[in-house]
Write a protein that holds these residues in place. Structure first.
Motif, PDB file in Angstrom:
ATOM      1  N   GLY A  68     -95.826 -71.650   8.310  1.00 47.94           N
ATOM      2  CA  GLY A  68     -96.098 -70.578   7.366  1.00 47.94           C
ATOM      3  C   GLY A  68     -95.716 -69.214   7.893  1.00 47.94           C
ATOM      4  N   ARG A  69     -95.453 -68.308   6.988  1.00 48.78           N
ATOM      5  CA  ARG A  69     -94.903 -67.008   7.354  1.00 48.78           C
ATOM      6  C   ARG A  69     -95.917 -66.103   8.059  1.00 48.78           C
ATOM      7  N   LEU A  70     -97.178 -66.191   7.692  1.00 53.28           N
ATOM      8  CA  LEU A  70     -98.186 -65.387   8.392  1.00 53.28           C
ATOM      9  C   LEU A  70     -98.327 -65.855   9.842  1.00 53.28           C
ATOM     10  N   ALA A  71     -98.392 -67.157  10.040  1.00 53.48           N
ATOM     11  CA  ALA A  71     -98.474 -67.690  11.409  1.00 53.48           C
ATOM     12  C   ALA A  71     -97.260 -67.258  12.218  1.00 53.48           C
ATOM     13  N   GLY A  72     -96.081 -67.300  11.601  1.00 57.31           N
ATOM     14  CA  GLY A  72     -94.873 -66.872  12.288  1.00 57.31           C
ATOM     15  C   GLY A  72     -94.908 -65.399  12.632  1.00 57.31           C
ATOM     16  N   TRP A  73     -95.444 -64.582  11.734  1.00 59.40           N
ATOM     17  CA  TRP A  73     -95.557 -63.147  11.990  1.00 59.40           C
ATOM     18  C   TRP A  73     -96.474 -62.875  13.174  1.00 59.40           C
ATOM     19  N   LEU A  74     -97.600 -63.591  13.244  1.00 57.31           N
ATOM     20  CA  LEU A  74     -98.528 -63.392  14.352  1.00 57.31           C
ATOM     21  C   LEU A  74     -97.904 -63.833  15.679  1.00 57.31           C
ATOM     22  N   VAL A  75     -97.121 -64.906  15.648  1.00 64.32           N
ATOM     23  CA  VAL A  75     -96.412 -65.331  16.855  1.00 64.32           C
ATOM     24  C   VAL A  75     -95.426 -64.252  17.287  1.00 64.32           C
ATOM     25  N   PHE A  76     -94.741 -63.654  16.309  1.00 62.14           N
ATOM     26  CA  PHE A  76     -93.801 -62.584  16.646  1.00 62.14           C
ATOM     27  C   PHE A  76     -94.508 -61.415  17.319  1.00 62.14           C
ATOM     28  N   VAL A  77     -95.671 -61.030  16.807  1.00 62.04           N
ATOM     29  CA  VAL A  77     -96.420 -59.912  17.392  1.00 62.04           C
ATOM     30  C   VAL A  77     -96.843 -60.248  18.816  1.00 62.04           C
ATOM     31  N   LEU A  78     -97.299 -61.480  19.034  1.00 59.70           N
ATOM     32  CA  LEU A  78     -97.674 -61.897  20.382  1.00 59.70           C
ATOM     33  C   LEU A  78     -96.466 -61.855  21.319  1.00 59.70           C
ATOM     34  N   SER A  79     -95.320 -62.331  20.825  1.00 59.28           N
ATOM     35  CA  SER A  79     -94.108 -62.313  21.653  1.00 59.28           C
ATOM     36  C   SER A  79     -93.647 -60.880  21.917  1.00 59.28           C
ATOM     37  N   LEU A  80     -93.881 -59.987  20.957  1.00 58.01           N
ATOM     38  CA  LEU A  80     -93.488 -58.588  21.135  1.00 58.01           C
ATOM     39  C   LEU A  80     -94.293 -57.932  22.257  1.00 58.01           C
ATOM     40  N   LEU A  81     -95.558 -58.301  22.381  1.00 57.91           N
ATOM     41  CA  LEU A  81     -96.367 -57.803  23.491  1.00 57.91           C
ATOM     42  C   LEU A  81     -95.764 -58.230  24.825  1.00 57.91           C
ATOM     43  N   VAL A  82     -95.368 -59.492  24.888  1.00 52.73           N
ATOM     44  CA  VAL A  82     -94.753 -60.007  26.117  1.00 52.73           C
ATOM     45  C   VAL A  82     -93.434 -59.297  26.386  1.00 52.73           C
ATOM     46  N   VAL A  83     -92.664 -59.084  25.307  1.00 48.91           N
ATOM     47  CA  VAL A  83     -91.359 -58.423  25.406  1.00 48.91           C
ATOM     48  C   VAL A  83     -91.487 -57.058  26.088  1.00 48.91           C
ATOM     49  N   MET A  84     -92.485 -56.305  25.739  1.00 50.84           N
ATOM     50  CA  MET A  84     -92.591 -54.930  26.205  1.00 50.84           C
ATOM     51  C   MET A  84     -93.300 -54.798  27.556  1.00 50.84           C
ATOM     52  N   ILE A  85     -94.094 -55.780  27.939  1.00 49.55           N
ATOM     53  CA  ILE A  85     -94.929 -55.620  29.127  1.00 49.55           C
ATOM     54  C   ILE A  85     -94.397 -56.351  30.359  1.00 49.55           C
ATOM     55  N   VAL A  86     -94.010 -57.611  30.199  1.00 49.68           N
ATOM     56  CA  VAL A  86     -93.677 -58.434  31.360  1.00 49.68           C
ATOM     57  C   VAL A  86     -92.484 -57.911  32.164  1.00 49.68           C
ATOM     58  N   PRO A  87     -91.340 -57.559  31.530  1.00 51.92           N
ATOM     59  CA  PRO A  87     -90.193 -57.118  32.345  1.00 51.92           C
ATOM     60  C   PRO A  87     -90.491 -55.939  33.276  1.00 51.92           C
ATOM     61  N   PRO A  88     -91.106 -54.842  32.786  1.00 57.07           N
ATOM     62  CA  PRO A  88     -91.389 -53.748  33.729  1.00 57.07           C
ATOM     63  C   PRO A  88     -92.380 -54.112  34.816  1.00 57.07           C
TER      64      PRO A  88
END
Length: 465
Positions: A100-120
Motif C-alpha cells: 500500500g502507498r501509505l506504508a510505502g511512504w512511511l518506509v521512504f521517510v524512514l529511509s530518508l532519515l538514514v540517507v541524511m544521517i548515516v553517511p556523515p
C-alpha cells in the motif's frame, strides 16, 4: 486506511512526457563491487566489531555468525522484492507496490532519515584512522569526505564501480592482514570461540549469557546490512530479474567472510581476555607486527570510509531521484530532483544528499544516530511484511526470483525485528515516532487528496514485462 492494504497504482506516463530513465550500465560484478563498498567490511571490522568485543568477548564471532544467518532471511526478502519491483526507489517502491502507498511512504521517510544521517556519521570517523599520518579535526575531515563523495557521485555509475572497486581491494587486503596476523599469533584453540567469556570490571572472566548474545544481535544484524544497496541500483543493473538477487546474495556471502574470518583470528590471537575485550584492533595489529603495518591498515580503513561515502551518496541520491519521479513533492521540487546530468546521474539529487551531509558533520548526531537504528529496524520490518504479501494477486505469477521457505522466512524476520525494536531506547523510539506521525500528516493532507497525480510508483519500461 484502505490505502495501507491496496497495492499502489503504477504510473505509466506517456512517451512524450515520460520520466527520465537511469542508464543500465553495470552487471553483477560492478553491482557487487558497489554494494560491497556500501557494506564497508573493513570499517565495520574496525569500528563496529570492537563494541561487540567489549560486551561479548569470545562470544563475538558466534553472535556475528548468528546475525549473518538472520541476514540471509533479510537478503531473501530483498532479492525477491527487488526483482519483482526493480526500482531505484528501493524499499519504498517495493513496499508501496505490495503493501500500500501509505506504508510505502512511511518506509521512504524512514529511509530518508538514514540517507541524511548515516553517511556523515561514518565520514567523521576518517580522522581517527588518518591519525598516524596527519592530525585532523573529525568534523572537517568528515565534511571533506562528504564533498569528495558527492563529486564522485556525479560521475557515470560504471566509473564509480571501478573507483570503489580499487578502494575495496585495499580494505579487503587490510582485513586479510588482520586475519593472517591473528591466526599466526594464536594464543588459544578453536574451542575458545564457544567459551562465552568476557573480561569483567575486576579483570577476571565473566560469563556471557545467552541473553547477552541475543541482545548483541541488535548490532550484529546490521554489520552486513549494506547488501540492500543492490536494490537501489536495480534500474542501472543489466537484466535486473537475475542480477539483483545474485548481487544481494553474493554481497552478503562475501562481506560475511571478510568480517567473520578476521573476528575469529582476533579472538584466537589476542594475548589475553582483557586485550580482547578492550577491542583495540589497531594496537593488536601493531603488537603482532610493527608500527608500519599498523599504519598501513589504518590508512586502508580510512579509504574504506571514503569508499562507503561515495557509494552511500550514489545510493541515497537514487532514492531522492525516484521519489521526485514518483511525484512525492510539489511539482517544482519534483522537476528539479528528477533531472539527470551529462553522465546519466541524478546530479541535483546527488548534491541535495551530499552537501547537507557535509554540513551535518559539524552537528552533534548522537541522538540522531540512535534514531537511525530505529529507522533501519522499522524499514526492514515493513519490507518483511511486503514479502509476506508478494505472492498474492497478479504478483503471484510475475517473473521474479523467489525465496525458499516462504512464508516462514519473512514471518520469522518480523518476529526478530519486532524484538529488536523493543530493545531500543525510549527517546529514540519517541523521536522516530514523532517524525513518522508528521510524515503521516503530510500524506493525509497533501498526498492522499492528490492520489491520482502524486506518489505513483514508476517502474522502468523494460521491467514491466
Amino acid at each position: 486506511m484502505t490505502d495501507t492494504l491496496r497495492p499502489a497504482e503504477t504510473a505509466v506516463p506517456r512517451a512524450s512526457a515520460g520520466p527520465q530513465k537511469l542508464k543500465r550500465s553495470i552487471g553483477v560484478v560492478g553491482g557487487t563491487l558497489l554494494t560491497l563498498s556500501c557494506v564497508t567490511p573493513a570499517s565495520t571490522l574496525f569500528v563496529v566489531v570492537p563494541d561487540l568485543f567489549g560486551s561479548l568477548g569470545t562470544a563475538t564471532a558466534l553472535t556475528i555468525a548468528i546475525g549473518s544467518l538472520l541476514c540471509v532471511a533479510v537478503a531473501f526478502c530483498y532479492s525477491e522484492l527487488g526483482t519483482l519491483v526493480p526500482s531505484a526507489g528501493g524499499e519504498y517502491a517495493m513496499v508501496s507496490t505490495l503493501a500500500g502507498r501509505l506504508a510505502g511512504w512511511l518506509v521512504f521517510v524512514l529511509s530518508l532519515l538514514v540517507v541524511m544521517i548515516v553517511p556523515p556519521v561514518i565520514a567523521m570517523g576518517t580522522a581517527d584512522y588518518l591519525a598516524p599520518v596527519v592530525d585532523l579535526d573529525p568534523s572537517t575531515a568528515g565534511a571533506a569526505v562528504m564533498l569528495l563523495a558527492t563529486l564522485a557521485g556525479l560521475l557515470d555509475l560504471r566509473a564509480n564501480a571501478w573507483i570503489t572497486g580499487v578502494f575495496l581491494v585495499l580494505e579487503v587486503i587490510a582485513a586479510a592482514v588482520v586475519a593472517v596476523l591473528g591466526f599466526a599469533h594464536g594464543e588459544r584453540g578453536l574451542s575458545s570461540l564457544a567459551s562465552m567469556e568476557v573480561a569483567g570490571a575486576d579483570g577476571g572472566p565473566d560469563t556471557v549469557t545467552a541473553l547477552l548474545v541475543v541482545s548483541g544481535l541488535a548490532i550484529a544484524l546490521f554489520i552486513t546490512q549494506g547488501f540492500s544497496t543492490a536494490v537501489y541500483l536495480s534500474e542501472e543493473l543489466e537484466n535486473p530479474r537475475r542480477t539483483v538477487a545474485r548481487t544481494v546474495l553474493a554481497t552478503l556471502g562475501i562481506s560475511t567472510v571478510i568480517i567473520l574470518v578476521p573476528v575469529v583470528a582476533i579472538t584466537l590471537g589476542a594475548s589475553d581476555l582483557q586485550e580482547l575485550t578492550g577491542g583495540d584492533i589497531s594496537a593488536m595489529v601493531t603488537a603482532w607486527s610493527d608500527p608500519a603495518v599498523g599504519t598501513f591498515v589504518s590508512l586502508c580503513v580510512a579509504l574504506a570510509i571514503v569508499n562507503a561515502g561515495i557509494v552511500m551518496v550514489i545510493q541515497n541520491s537514487r532514492v531522492l531521484f525516484a521519489s521526485a519521479r514518483d511525484r512525492a513533492w510539489p511539482a517544482p521540487v519534483n522537476t528539479v530532483f528528477s533531472r539527470l546530468g551529462r553522465f546519466g546521474s541524478p546530479w541535483v539529487a546527488t548534491l541535495a544528499v551530499g552537501v547537507p551531509g557535509a554540513a551535518l558533520c559539524f552537528v552533534d548526531l548522537d541522538t540522531l544516530y540512535g534514531v537511525t537504528g530505529v529507522s533501519v529496524t522499522g524499514m526492514y520490518l515493513l519490507v518483511a511484511v511486503a514479502a509476506l504479501l508478494s505472492r498474492r494477486g497478479a504478483h503471484a505469477h510475475a517473473r521474479a526470483w523467489r525465496m525458499p521457505l516462504w512464508p516462514a522466512v519473512p514471518a520469522l524476520l518480523i518476529v526478530v525485528l519486532g524484538y529488536i525494536l523493543t530493545q531500543q531506547e525510549t527517546s529514540h523510539l519517541l523521536w522516530t515516532g514523532g517524525i513518522t506521525a508528521a510524515a503521516t500528516l503530510y500524506w493525509a493532507l497533501y498526498l492522499r487528496p492528490r492520489r491520482a497525480t502524486h506518489w505513483l510508483v514508476t517502474l522502468p519500461e523494460d521491467a514491466r514485462s
